[in-house]
Scaffold this active site. Structure first.
Site, PDB file in Angstrom:
ATOM      1  N   SER A  62       0.799  -1.227   0.000  1.00  0.00           N
ATOM      2  CA  SER A  62       0.000   0.000   0.000  1.00  0.00           C
ATOM      3  C   SER A  62       0.834   1.279   0.000  1.00  0.00           C
ATOM      4  O   SER A  62       0.317   2.346  -0.324  1.00  0.00           O
ATOM      5  CB  SER A  62      -0.952   0.015   1.200  1.00  0.00           C
ATOM      6  OG  SER A  62      -0.246  -0.179   2.413  1.00  0.00           O
ATOM      7  N   ASP A 354      -3.274   8.302   7.727  1.00  0.00           N
ATOM      8  CA  ASP A 354      -4.126   7.399   8.500  1.00  0.00           C
ATOM      9  C   ASP A 354      -3.233   6.678   9.502  1.00  0.00           C
ATOM     10  O   ASP A 354      -2.035   6.956   9.580  1.00  0.00           O
ATOM     11  CB  ASP A 354      -4.933   6.473   7.580  1.00  0.00           C
ATOM     12  CG  ASP A 354      -4.116   5.335   6.964  1.00  0.00           C
ATOM     13  OD1 ASP A 354      -2.907   5.209   7.252  1.00  0.00           O
ATOM     14  OD2 ASP A 354      -4.695   4.562   6.188  1.00  0.00           O
ATOM     15  N   HIS A 357      -0.401   4.723   7.230  1.00  0.00           N
ATOM     16  CA  HIS A 357       0.237   5.188   5.997  1.00  0.00           C
ATOM     17  C   HIS A 357       0.677   6.648   6.064  1.00  0.00           C
ATOM     18  O   HIS A 357       0.016   7.468   6.697  1.00  0.00           O
ATOM     19  CB  HIS A 357      -0.736   5.010   4.821  1.00  0.00           C
ATOM     20  CG  HIS A 357      -1.179   3.606   4.640  1.00  0.00           C
ATOM     21  ND1 HIS A 357      -2.401   3.151   5.067  1.00  0.00           N
ATOM     22  CD2 HIS A 357      -0.550   2.541   4.084  1.00  0.00           C
ATOM     23  CE1 HIS A 357      -2.531   1.866   4.781  1.00  0.00           C
ATOM     24  NE2 HIS A 357      -1.412   1.474   4.184  1.00  0.00           N
TER      25      HIS A 357
END
Length: 388
Positions: A62, A354, A357
């Site tokens: 991610s 978040d 991340h």
């Protein structure tokens, strides 16, 4: 006394020159969304350097996924980044990047004069057969070991599957766009292959499943072995320029520090096992370069980039290093972002968007340090690899 003052001032001047040259403590504003290559290079104080490479191929999780999980999982899954506030600084469009704006490989593509490499899962058949500037295969929550990503989500694309997509789909399409195998071989040898993996293997996947099966020493050796296997597969397919990042200090993420009992600013149990893997990575890359003819492997130390920021956030323009910018469904900043709730306004001074991340500002920092800072890249920096 005057002589002493002159000596001190001269030393300070030399220190400032050193910091500017090697990228430590630099505070550079995140550039505009649609900045071009020339302006970005000027923004990075790289001047009129020549960079000419044909394509950027991205593999990973991610940190570098720009839309594959959005296609696979739909717009309602947080690891697909398919809803606001994700993309709030990307013209207000959730693109599949799990952050507020661009990710590090976006800046790297622009620095190389290339468009953002499109996510493989979102490409049409026509795009797959015509695009020659690179592709992104990264998938959030994916892992190095074949079974690992599926512990967190059954549909993500693990590393071996990402390599399968390059070999079975992209290579097949590329062969149809070159008039000779020789030209395709040259194109692949000049292209950049960027890999950021193992975060999920060493993070939640290990906590949930793998620590029941393996000691951490055995486990990290397994990860390195699998990474080596897939890098060699890419080499066999024609890749020659590899940039491989290690794993960031996940024990310092907002999720870790808010959900795991610990002493000190970070969860050192997590960071220690990450360091075991990170310590093995440079040796692997050196071994591969010495055994694979014509290859170039560069190691990027993203762990140190984060570590430097945590030790001196103000030096890099950050004010908050340990809390999420977005709010979860419980009204806290511990779990994944809740849909359509406005995030914090000070996003440019936050390390995390978040609980897991980085913010766009942090993505820009690690990208620009990879590009120009030889103290965190070995044996050369990313710009030098592009030019090689």
């Amino acid at each position: 006394m005057v002589k002493l003052d002159i000596t001190i001032n001269f030393c300070v001047f030399l220190l400032l020159i050193y910091l500017l040259e090697f990228g430590y403590g630099d505070v550079i504003e995140v550039p505009p969304l649609n900045i071009n290559q020339q302006d970005l290079l000027k923004h990075l104080s790289l001047g009129d350097i020549k960079i000419d490479f044909p394509a950027l191929y991205v593999f990973g999780d991610s940190f570098v996924d720009n839309g594959n999980n959005k296609v696979i999982l739909g717009n309602e899954d947080a690891i697909g980044g398919g809803y606001l506030p994700f993309g709030i600084d990307f013209d207000g469009k959730p693109t599949g990047r799990v952050t507020n704006g661009r990710i590090g490989v976006d800046f790297i593509a622009t620095a190389g004069g290339l468009p953002y490499p499109p996510p493989i899962m979102g490409m049409s058949q026509i795009d797959r057969k015509t695009i020659r500037t690179g592709v992104n295969y990264a998938s959030g929550s994916s892992g190095l070991l074949p079974q690992n990503g599926h512990v967190l989500h059954k549909n993500v694309i693990n590393f071996f599957q990402q390599v399968d997509l390059f070999g079975n789909s992209t290579m097949k399409d590329l062969k149809g766009t070159f008039d000779s195998p020789k030209r395709l071989k040259k194109y692949l040898s000049k292209s950049l292959f960027f890999i950021h993996h193992a975060s999920n293997d060493l993070g939640l996947t290990f906590e949930v499943e793998m620590k029941k099966k393996y000691s951490i020493d055995t486990y990290t050796e397994l990860l390195i072995k699998e990474l080596s296997k897939q890098l060699q597969r890419l080499y066999t397919l024609g890749a020659r320029k590899f940039f491989v990042s290690n794993v960031s200090p996940l024990g310092c993420s907002p999720y870790s520090i808010n959900t795991i009992i610990h002493s000190g600013p970070c969860v050192e149990e997590i960071n220690k096992r990450i360091s075991l893997y990170n310590d093995l990575l440079p040796g692997l890359l050196e071994k591969l370069q010495s055994s694979l003819s014509g290859s170039k492997f560069v190691h990027g130390d993203i762990y140190k980039v984060f570590q430097d920021v945590f030790e001196s956030p103000e030096s890099y323009g950050f004010k908050d290093v340990n809390s999420s910018c977005c709010i979860d469904k419980n009204g806290t900043r511990i779990q994944v972002c809740a849909p359509n709730i406005d995030p914090c306004e000070d996003r440019k001074t936050r390390v995390f968007f978040d609980p897991f991340h980085p913010s766009e500002a942090m993505h820009f920092l690690w990208a620009r340090r990879f590009l120009k800072d030889s103290s965190i890249c070995s044996p050369i920096n990313l710009i030098q690899l592009m030019q090689a």
